[in-house]
Design a protein around this motif. Structure first.
Motif, PDB file in Angstrom:
ATOM      1  N   UNK A 176      20.550  46.411  39.920  1.00  0.00           N
ATOM      2  CA  UNK A 176      21.006  45.472  40.955  1.00  0.00           C
ATOM      3  C   UNK A 176      19.863  45.141  41.911  1.00  0.00           C
ATOM      4  N   UNK A 177      19.054  46.153  42.256  1.00  0.00           N
ATOM      5  CA  UNK A 177      17.920  45.929  43.150  1.00  0.00           C
ATOM      6  C   UNK A 177      16.898  44.991  42.508  1.00  0.00           C
ATOM      7  N   UNK A 178      16.648  45.183  41.220  1.00  0.00           N
ATOM      8  CA  UNK A 178      15.712  44.309  40.501  1.00  0.00           C
ATOM      9  C   UNK A 178      16.208  42.864  40.500  1.00  0.00           C
ATOM     10  N   UNK A 185      12.202  36.574  45.020  1.00  0.00           N
ATOM     11  CA  UNK A 185      10.858  36.086  44.693  1.00  0.00           C
ATOM     12  C   UNK A 185      10.901  34.632  44.223  1.00  0.00           C
ATOM     13  N   UNK A 186      12.049  34.150  43.799  1.00  0.00           N
ATOM     14  CA  UNK A 186      12.199  32.758  43.377  1.00  0.00           C
ATOM     15  C   UNK A 186      12.392  31.808  44.546  1.00  0.00           C
ATOM     16  N   UNK A 187      12.495  32.308  45.744  1.00  0.00           N
ATOM     17  CA  UNK A 187      12.718  31.479  46.942  1.00  0.00           C
ATOM     18  C   UNK A 187      11.464  30.812  47.402  1.00  0.00           C
TER      19      UNK A 187
END
Length: 187
Positions: A176-178, A185-187
């Motif tokens: 879930x953390x990944x 990181x896609x933001x």
């Protein structure tokens, strides 16, 4: 009775019940370790540690370490601690044992074979990792600077029987953390 007087008395007597031994505290030791542990567990979380240790385990001078003395053998204490941690909703244990324990023979330490068998039964299907005893101290030195380490010291006199529980989040896992980090990181 005046409410303020009642609250002051409650605070005064409530403070006197605390018996967890902290660094530098050599006052009397309360033998009701189970009650102390039950009060402390809800405050512990991800990245905290619980150590159930043998009698020779040293009291360390690190500021993040707290001590409780359990006037019992290690296995019954470990059983109680694991039951409490495993039944909590907020944490789960990552279990470590000293690597040296696997190399000690019955001739060197009477009762070691029984201890190993009984501890394996207590761990059931949980993964147990091993590390050299000196590595434990280095790890705890680093960890105790940021996170609390609760040490429950027992009467056990078989060497290298201490068990180290690093607490992980009970309701959030690495997968879930990944996923969360990938989304961020896609933001």
């Amino acid at each position: 009775m005046n409410k303020l007087v009642f609250i002051a008395m409650l605070a005064l007597f409530g403070c006197q019940q605390t018996a967890i031994k902290t660094k530098g505290d050599t006052a009397g030791i309360d033998l009701n370790w189970k009650e102390q542990f039950n009060q402390k567990l809800p405050m512990l979380g991800h990245r905290n540690w619980i150590l159930v240790v043998d009698k020779a385990f040293p009291e360390q001078n690190a500021p993040g370490m707290e001590y409780i003395y359990a006037n019992e053998d290690l296995l019954p204490v470990l059983k109680q601690v694991l039951a409490q941690v495993n039944s909590s909703s907020h944490v789960k244990p990552i279990i470590y044992q000293d690597k040296e324990l696997g190399f000690i023979t019955e001739n060197q330490a009477k009762g070691v074979k029984h201890f190993v068998q009984e501890s394996k039964a207590l761990f059931a299907n949980q993964n147990v990792q091993t590390m050299l005893h000196d590595s434990v101290f280095r790890k705890l030195d680093t960890e105790s600077k940021l996170f609390k380490v609760l040490v429950i010291k027992t009467n056990e006199t078989i060497p290298y029987t201490s068990v180290f529980l690093q607490l992980d989040c009970g309701y959030w896992n690495g997968e879930k953390e990944k996923q969360l980090r990938d989304a961020l990181s896609g933001q």
